[in-house]
Design an enzyme around this catalytic site. Structure first.
Site, PDB file in Angstrom:
ATOM      1  N   MET A 185       0.852  -1.204   0.000  1.00 51.60           N
ATOM      2  CA  MET A 185       0.000   0.000   0.000  1.00 51.60           C
ATOM      3  C   MET A 185       0.876   1.238   0.000  1.00 51.60           C
ATOM      4  SD  MET A 185      -2.027   1.329   3.400  1.00 51.60           S
ATOM      5  CE  MET A 185      -3.653   0.660   3.155  1.00 51.60           C
ATOM      6  N   ASP A 188      -0.066   5.676  -1.180  1.00 51.36           N
ATOM      7  CA  ASP A 188      -0.959   6.812  -0.888  1.00 51.36           C
ATOM      8  C   ASP A 188      -2.436   6.476  -0.624  1.00 51.36           C
ATOM      9  OD1 ASP A 188       1.345   7.717  -2.088  1.00 51.36           O
ATOM     10  OD2 ASP A 188       0.357   8.774  -3.702  1.00 51.36           O
ATOM     11  N   GLN A 212      -3.311   3.254  -3.052  1.00 48.42           N
ATOM     12  CA  GLN A 212      -2.369   2.735  -4.047  1.00 48.42           C
ATOM     13  C   GLN A 212      -1.990   1.324  -3.605  1.00 48.42           C
ATOM     14  OE1 GLN A 212      -0.660   4.767  -7.027  1.00 48.42           O
ATOM     15  NE2 GLN A 212      -2.867   4.758  -6.735  1.00 48.42           N
ATOM     16  N   ARG A 225       0.091  14.422 -12.283  1.00 52.27           N
ATOM     17  CA  ARG A 225      -0.642  13.374 -11.576  1.00 52.27           C
ATOM     18  C   ARG A 225      -1.328  13.833 -10.285  1.00 52.27           C
ATOM     19  NH1 ARG A 225       4.772  12.048 -11.432  1.00 52.27           N
ATOM     20  NH2 ARG A 225       5.825  12.335  -9.431  1.00 52.27           N
TER      21      ARG A 225
END
Ligand code: FRU
Length: 499
Positions: A37, A39, A55, A167
């Site tokens: 994992m 963000d 994420q 992004r």
């Protein structure tokens, strides 16, 4: 229709999750269902529950082609996993579904806005990564990618700006009910900037302005922006890469920057007032905020530093955890953070000591544990004759401990996890300059098996660190060089057993 890639991820996580016992995870900090994992993504309130996406690379405990994991909660502390929400399965996101955010649409559906990453072959055998903003719409479990993705790409950004570093869209509502999003980007000078886009419906977007420019002051590329109004001011959070330290600020290389200022929706320009680090510990990055139904601005970050991911071996079944949810406020031009008030419902078995003298080493009966909420107030025994150092050690046994030590002479608070069981040459210490009021320092220390979060002076500063110390190490001990008096209020933290 979900893709084969997503179906496989969902099947894999359902089986693998069973290999991880409850005790191998923190209790109230979210960890990946399995694997890796980073963000927090799409942190939102939707259909009566908080949603947290993240994420996610389910197949190994290291970074890989990004999926979005998914969990829901009613209190921000007890999380329940839902199936993975997104997988890299379209041409425009085949190399990753990077960070993004969520918002509810007028028809009751939930819109996810994320960064699609695609590697393209450029001339001479090189590979160029292209990042563009994409949308998926769903019902809180299943999400369908929008047929006209990507919705923002190289056509929509200022001339000379990078398409490789474009992004992490964070979407929100404007005062007139239309939408905005802020996106991290890199202008031609190679540093960072935040772009501001607007939309009538959440699907069709227009570039409005360069909201803020780094001009190489705070690191380089600015990742994961978040913009909100709070206590009459505007706050811009962003996580710069490659920062240089400035005094006791920004020691983390990649850390989170808070700019407090003013924002004009009409021009889309943010006017910077002051700046500060968001966390003064070791592990905190890429936070996102939401507004709770009762109007609180709550932030959760990834409680990890990119440079110290090696603290845990990739053989472990999970890596990466979220921070505590923190209620934010702005006071005297500073961002304050407090553990979300829901945590108080987890407090059990209060143990309290008032005005205890510490001079040398001291352990107090009933003060121990690895899932703990402990408030400490420290003051000099004799204000005319100040002490040299006070320290509290926790996660301690004969070979391990993590400590916080305070030297009033320099007003420096240090966290040190050198003896937390780490076998790596990573950063283990961080010093931060804190304030005392009439010689008094207040600390609130929250432990949850694999982490420590320290709220200094009612949230004026926070220090977070991941610790993977064996769970049997649970002593807490105090020491002073000189003489101090302390108040200690300590609770164990656990969920109420289900009826
Ligand atoms: C920040 C970040 C984001 C990106 C994601 C990729 O930690 O680099 O900018 O979207 O992680 O996993």
């Amino acid at each position: 229709m979900s893709s084969q890639t997503l179906r496989e991820a969902r099947k894999y996580e359902e089986t693998s999750e069973k290999m991880i016992t409850k005790e191998e995870r923190p209790d109230f900090h979210l960890t990946p269902r399995t694997g890796w994992m980073n963000d927090p993504n799409g942190f939102s309130w939707y259909q009566g529950r908080y949603h947290m996406f993240y994420q996610y690379y389910p197949y190994e405990s290291k970074w890989g082609p990004m999926h979005w994991g998914h969990a829901v909660s009613r209190d921000l502390l007890c999380w329940e996993y839902l199936p993975a929400a997104l997988a890299p399965d379209e041409f425009y996101d085949k190399d990753g579904c990077f960070s993004g955010s969520a918002i509810e649409l007028p028809d009751g559906k939930q819109l996810l806005m994320y960064t699609g990453v695609m590697k393209k072959h450029s001339g001479y055998g090189g590979v160029q990564e292209v990042q563009a903003q994409c949308i998926a719409v769903g019902d809180g479990v299943d999400y369908e990618k929008y047929e006209n993705n990507p919705v923002l790409d190289e056509k929509d950004i200022p001339k000379g700006s990078s398409t490789t570093d474009f992004r992490d869209p964070k979407i929100g509502k404007r005062k007139d009910g239309t939408y905005f999003c802020v996106v991290g980007n890199r202008p031609a000078d190679g540093s960072g900037q935040i772009l501001y886009f607007v939309s009538e419906d959440g699907f069709h977007w227009q570039f409005k302005s360069i909201l803020a420019s780094n001009r190489n002051r705070f690191g380089k590329m600015w990742e994961c922006p978040d913009l909100f109004e709070l206590d009459g001011r505007w706050v811009l959070l962003t996580s710069p890469q490659d920062m240089l330290p400035k005094g006791y600020e920004y020691h983390n290389g990649n850390g989170t920057l808070c700019l407090i200022g003013d924002f004009d929706e009409e021009t889309g320009i943010f006017k910077e007032g002051c700046d500060q680090a968001v966390d003064y510990g070791i592990d905190f990055y890429a936070p996102q905020t939401l507004l709770t139904p009762d109007g609180r601005r709550v932030m959760i970050g990834w409680m990890q530093n990119w440079d110290s991911c090696g603290i845990r071996s990739c053989d472990e079944p999970w890596f990466g955890q979220m921070s505590l949810p923190r209620e934010l406020s702005v006071r005297d031009n500073r961002l304050y953070q407090a553990p979300v008030r829901e945590l108080e419902q987890m407090r059990r078995d209060k143990v309290e000591y008032r005005d205890v003298k510490v001079s040398g080493a001291l352990q107090l009966e009933g003060i121990e544990g690895r899932q703990v909420d402990m408030e400490l107030t420290i003051r000099p025994e004799d204000p005319e004759n100040p002490y040299r150092k006070f320290s509290v050690r926790f996660a301690q046994d004969e070979s391990c401990h993590t400590s916080l030590s305070f030297r009033p002479g320099e007003s420096i608070l240090k966290i040190d996890r050198k003896f937390s069981g780490s076998r790596r040459a990573i950063i283990h210490q961080r010093r931060s300059q804190v304030k005392t009021v009439d010689g008094e320092l207040k600390l609130r220390i929250i432990l949850d098996r694999f982490s420590a979060e320290v709220f200094v002076n009612d949230g004026q500063q926070v220090l977070s660190a991941a610790i993977y110390t064996k769970q049997e190490a649970k002593e807490i001990a105090f020491a002073a060089d000189g003489a101090v008096r302390i108040d200690v209020v300590k609770y164990d933290l656990s969920f109420r057993p289900e009826k």
